[in-house]
Design a protein around this motif. Sequence first.
Motif, PDB file in Angstrom:
ATOM      1  N   SER A  41      64.831  56.190  57.475  1.00  0.00           N
ATOM      2  CA  SER A  41      65.260  55.363  58.425  1.00  0.00           C
ATOM      3  C   SER A  41      66.419  55.689  59.358  1.00  0.00           C
ATOM      4  CB  SER A  41      65.806  54.074  57.368  1.00  0.00           C
ATOM      5  OG  SER A  41      66.964  54.651  56.740  1.00  0.00           O
ATOM      6  N   SER A  73      69.969  47.283  57.765  1.00  0.00           N
ATOM      7  CA  SER A  73      68.755  47.237  57.216  1.00  0.00           C
ATOM      8  C   SER A  73      68.267  48.380  56.538  1.00  0.00           C
ATOM      9  CB  SER A  73      67.474  46.806  58.189  1.00  0.00           C
ATOM     10  OG  SER A  73      67.624  45.494  58.856  1.00  0.00           O
ATOM     11  N   PRO A  93      63.391  38.489  58.930  1.00  0.00           N
ATOM     12  CA  PRO A  93      63.002  39.352  58.062  1.00  0.00           C
ATOM     13  C   PRO A  93      61.630  40.258  58.027  1.00  0.00           C
ATOM     14  CG  PRO A  93      64.247  37.831  57.145  1.00  0.00           C
ATOM     15  CD  PRO A  93      63.805  37.172  58.301  1.00  0.00           C
ATOM     16  N   THR A 137      75.146  51.036  54.152  1.00  0.00           N
ATOM     17  CA  THR A 137      74.919  49.599  53.723  1.00  0.00           C
ATOM     18  C   THR A 137      76.149  48.985  53.267  1.00  0.00           C
ATOM     19  OG1 THR A 137      73.880  50.355  51.517  1.00  0.00           O
ATOM     20  CG2 THR A 137      72.430  49.869  53.511  1.00  0.00           C
ATOM     21  N   ASN A 183      66.611  42.988  54.251  1.00  0.00           N
ATOM     22  CA  ASN A 183      67.023  42.939  55.605  1.00  0.00           C
ATOM     23  C   ASN A 183      67.825  41.636  55.923  1.00  0.00           C
ATOM     24  OD1 ASN A 183      65.368  45.491  57.053  1.00  0.00           O
ATOM     25  ND2 ASN A 183      64.075  44.216  55.787  1.00  0.00           N
ATOM     26  N   LEU A 220      68.681  40.652  59.640  1.00  0.00           N
ATOM     27  CA  LEU A 220      67.543  40.559  60.741  1.00  0.00           C
ATOM     28  C   LEU A 220      67.409  39.020  60.809  1.00  0.00           C
ATOM     29  CD1 LEU A 220      64.700  43.150  60.106  1.00  0.00           C
ATOM     30  CD2 LEU A 220      66.612  43.292  61.729  1.00  0.00           C
ATOM     31  N   ASP A 258      64.722  50.313  54.915  1.00  0.00           N
ATOM     32  CA  ASP A 258      63.262  50.329  54.752  1.00  0.00           C
ATOM     33  C   ASP A 258      62.762  50.229  53.317  1.00  0.00           C
ATOM     34  OD1 ASP A 258      63.666  50.698  57.328  1.00  0.00           O
ATOM     35  OD2 ASP A 258      62.828  52.877  57.329  1.00  0.00           O
ATOM     36  N   GLN A 299      70.734  44.839  48.503  1.00  0.00           N
ATOM     37  CA  GLN A 299      69.752  44.992  49.251  1.00  0.00           C
ATOM     38  C   GLN A 299      68.776  46.071  48.455  1.00  0.00           C
ATOM     39  OE1 GLN A 299      72.637  45.717  52.924  1.00  0.00           O
ATOM     40  NE2 GLN A 299      70.370  45.635  53.733  1.00  0.00           N
ATOM     41  N   GLY A 352      61.116  43.705  59.172  1.00  0.00           N
ATOM     42  CA  GLY A 352      61.705  44.904  58.600  1.00  0.00           C
ATOM     43  C   GLY A 352      60.582  45.997  58.540  1.00  0.00           C
TER      44      GLY A 352
END
Length: 428
Positions: free
Chosen positions: A90, A136, A278, A128, A272, A275, A138, A164, A281
Amino acid sequence: MVLRKLHISNYKIFKGEHSVRFPEGNKPAVFIGVNGAGKTTIIEAITGCLWDFYLKIQGKKLSKDKRFDKSNINVYSDEFSKVSLSWTNSSDSNLETGFEISKTLHPEYKLIGRGEVTDYVSNLKGETGYFKNEMSVDIVVYYPVERTVLDPSLKSKNIGKNNQFDAFKDAFDSSIDFNTFFDWFRSAEDVENEMRLNKESRYSDKGLDAVRKAILIFLENYSKIRVRRTSPAAELILEKSGKEFNINQLSHGEKALIAMVGDLARRLVIANPGLKNPLNGRGVVMIDELDLHLHPKWQKNILGKLVKTFPNIQFICTTHSSLVINHLDKESIFLLENARCYTLTERYRDFNSYGADIEDILKIVQDTGNILPQDIKEQFDELHQKIESNNIEEARAIINALKEKTDPNQPELQKAETQIKYKQLLNQ
């Protein structure tokens, strides 16, 4: 996360060196071949290469997996097997991870690229943690052939504040029953209802809305999906033309598709949170036997809908469906034959799968040969011999018999009748 290249050496059915370069531009990669050709092996090789990442991203310790058993070394090879995967993370950095297996050395397997994976996961968790819900993640997930929906549990659980990295939970399991998704859906809807009751009557949960939207894209003419709590047990209800249907009234194929799409959307929602949508994503999703339990009408649209609904997901799939194949660009198709992997262009340079005739797909790409029942084929062979030798009356008798036995509008019958008329004109 984007997969770039897979290299396999003496792993399972694949003897010697084999490379698969995945299509650019986030196009799907679809592997086809007869049973036992190695389609599932390709996916197992990929998940094996990502095994260390999969465990570390969840904070789990390294554990051996069946993919690394020495029995997976090709029986005709020497004592070693090696599989490696080149991928972009990512952060747009390139990594190479994989595994080696040995028949004689101890330990019998070794993972490749562990240091790079450790650094990447450490940086990702740090970012994060610092950016909280703005960052976000991945995802990567595998949907195996053993994916079933028997009786959705719909238990109410305290989903609280998701980490997450919970998006990776059970993502590489060898079988999946989707109860985690159904429990999450019910629990998220409980929270949404509580918010509407106590704070804002028109409150709508962004993540739950994304999951609902994704599911309804795949179910034609359905307008709503919700949990009904007034029954002795909670029920997942879908509305269609003003009527309500319990999910258990749907076919196995419909339920499995709802669950898979919903589960994928759920994972993107968790990964995500920042976002606006989402479903945008990023990540990699592997689906073994994409066409499983699906009617041909659904088979022809399934991959196109997946790509449109989840535009930043790289799909790696296997299939037996000609209708999936003829809706794919040739760059997306990989043929597994005689323990080797070819692109469609390498194998059939002048053939394009997209929009191709289904019979051509069956005969050329899937190597089915003549698709007629054997007794019908033998009668057609006899018919052509009679026409060739000018035994017109006997040929007509065979045509009449075939019209009783098979479709009277069969193109081969029409062709034979035209040949007879042409011969009669020549003989006048």
